[in-house]
Write a protein that holds these residues in place. Structure first.
Motif, PDB file in Angstrom:
ATOM      1  N   LEU A 126      18.573 -10.642 -34.305  1.00  0.00           N
ATOM      2  CA  LEU A 126      18.446  -8.987 -33.564  1.00  0.00           C
ATOM      3  C   LEU A 126      19.586  -8.181 -34.749  1.00  0.00           C
ATOM      4  O   LEU A 126      19.092  -7.172 -34.608  1.00  0.00           O
ATOM      5  CB  LEU A 126      18.322  -9.125 -32.521  1.00  0.00           C
ATOM      6  CG  LEU A 126      17.055  -9.347 -31.666  1.00  0.00           C
ATOM      7  CD1 LEU A 126      17.459  -9.302 -30.099  1.00  0.00           C
ATOM      8  CD2 LEU A 126      15.630  -8.663 -31.817  1.00  0.00           C
TER       9      LEU A 126
ATOM     10  N   SER B  99      16.661  -2.400 -32.795  1.00  0.00           N
ATOM     11  CA  SER B  99      16.698  -4.446 -31.914  1.00  0.00           C
ATOM     12  C   SER B  99      18.833  -3.957 -31.058  1.00  0.00           C
ATOM     13  O   SER B  99      19.003  -5.082 -31.056  1.00  0.00           O
ATOM     14  CB  SER B  99      17.778  -4.772 -33.735  1.00  0.00           C
ATOM     15  OG  SER B  99      16.512  -4.489 -34.655  1.00  0.00           O
TER      16      SER B  99
ATOM     17  N   GLY C  82      10.550  -6.216 -29.626  1.00  0.00           N
ATOM     18  CA  GLY C  82       9.959  -7.358 -30.575  1.00  0.00           C
ATOM     19  C   GLY C  82       9.281  -6.475 -31.299  1.00  0.00           C
ATOM     20  O   GLY C  82       9.473  -6.311 -32.398  1.00  0.00           O
TER      21      GLY C  82
END
Length: 135
Positions: A10, A54, A71
């Protein structure tokens, strides 16, 4: 926890979407000048939104289901950005020359990193569910 592998994925996706997109051109203008994302408000908003999603997902490590949903939302946003790049490359004068700008491939890199992060989140969730079954 923050030291999990999905945090690395991420964070890399946030860096690619937030920082790398500023320095790589995504195409050439009509006069041959390089076009950057920071000059287009729509693209800048899309990439900054992807970067922020993110970063928010990193700190939602206690709520894995929400982290997984964010996500997926981020992947969808990057597919939209990729679609915009494909549409523009097909409608710009000069055809779809792949050497117009390397910045077009940033959403692809980000999608790959986000898919890998979502796989790791799913793996963690399955591990927690299996431990809960044993109790």
């Amino acid at each position: 926890m923050i030291q999990r592998i999905q945090t690395i994925y991420l964070l890399l996706a946030a860096i690619v979407s937030g920082v790398l997109c500023m320095y790589l051109p995504y195409g050439l203008g009509e006069n041959g000048e390089e076009l950057y994302i920071k000059e287009d408000f729509f693209l800048l908003g899309g990439f900054m939104g992807s970067s922020m999603l993110s970063l928010i997902s990193i700190f939602l490590f206690k709520n894995r289901k929400l982290q997984f949903v964010l996500g997926r939302l981020n992947i969808l946003l990057n597919f939209i950005l990729l679609g915009v790049f494909v549409y523009w490359s097909l409608t710009l004068p000069g055809g779809s020359d792949p050497m117009k700008g390397i910045g077009k491939f940033i959403p692809i890199i980000s999608i790959v990193l986000l898919v890998m992060a979502n796989k790791a989140i799913k793996k963690d969730e399955d591990l927690v569910k299996s431990v809960d079954r044993l109790r």
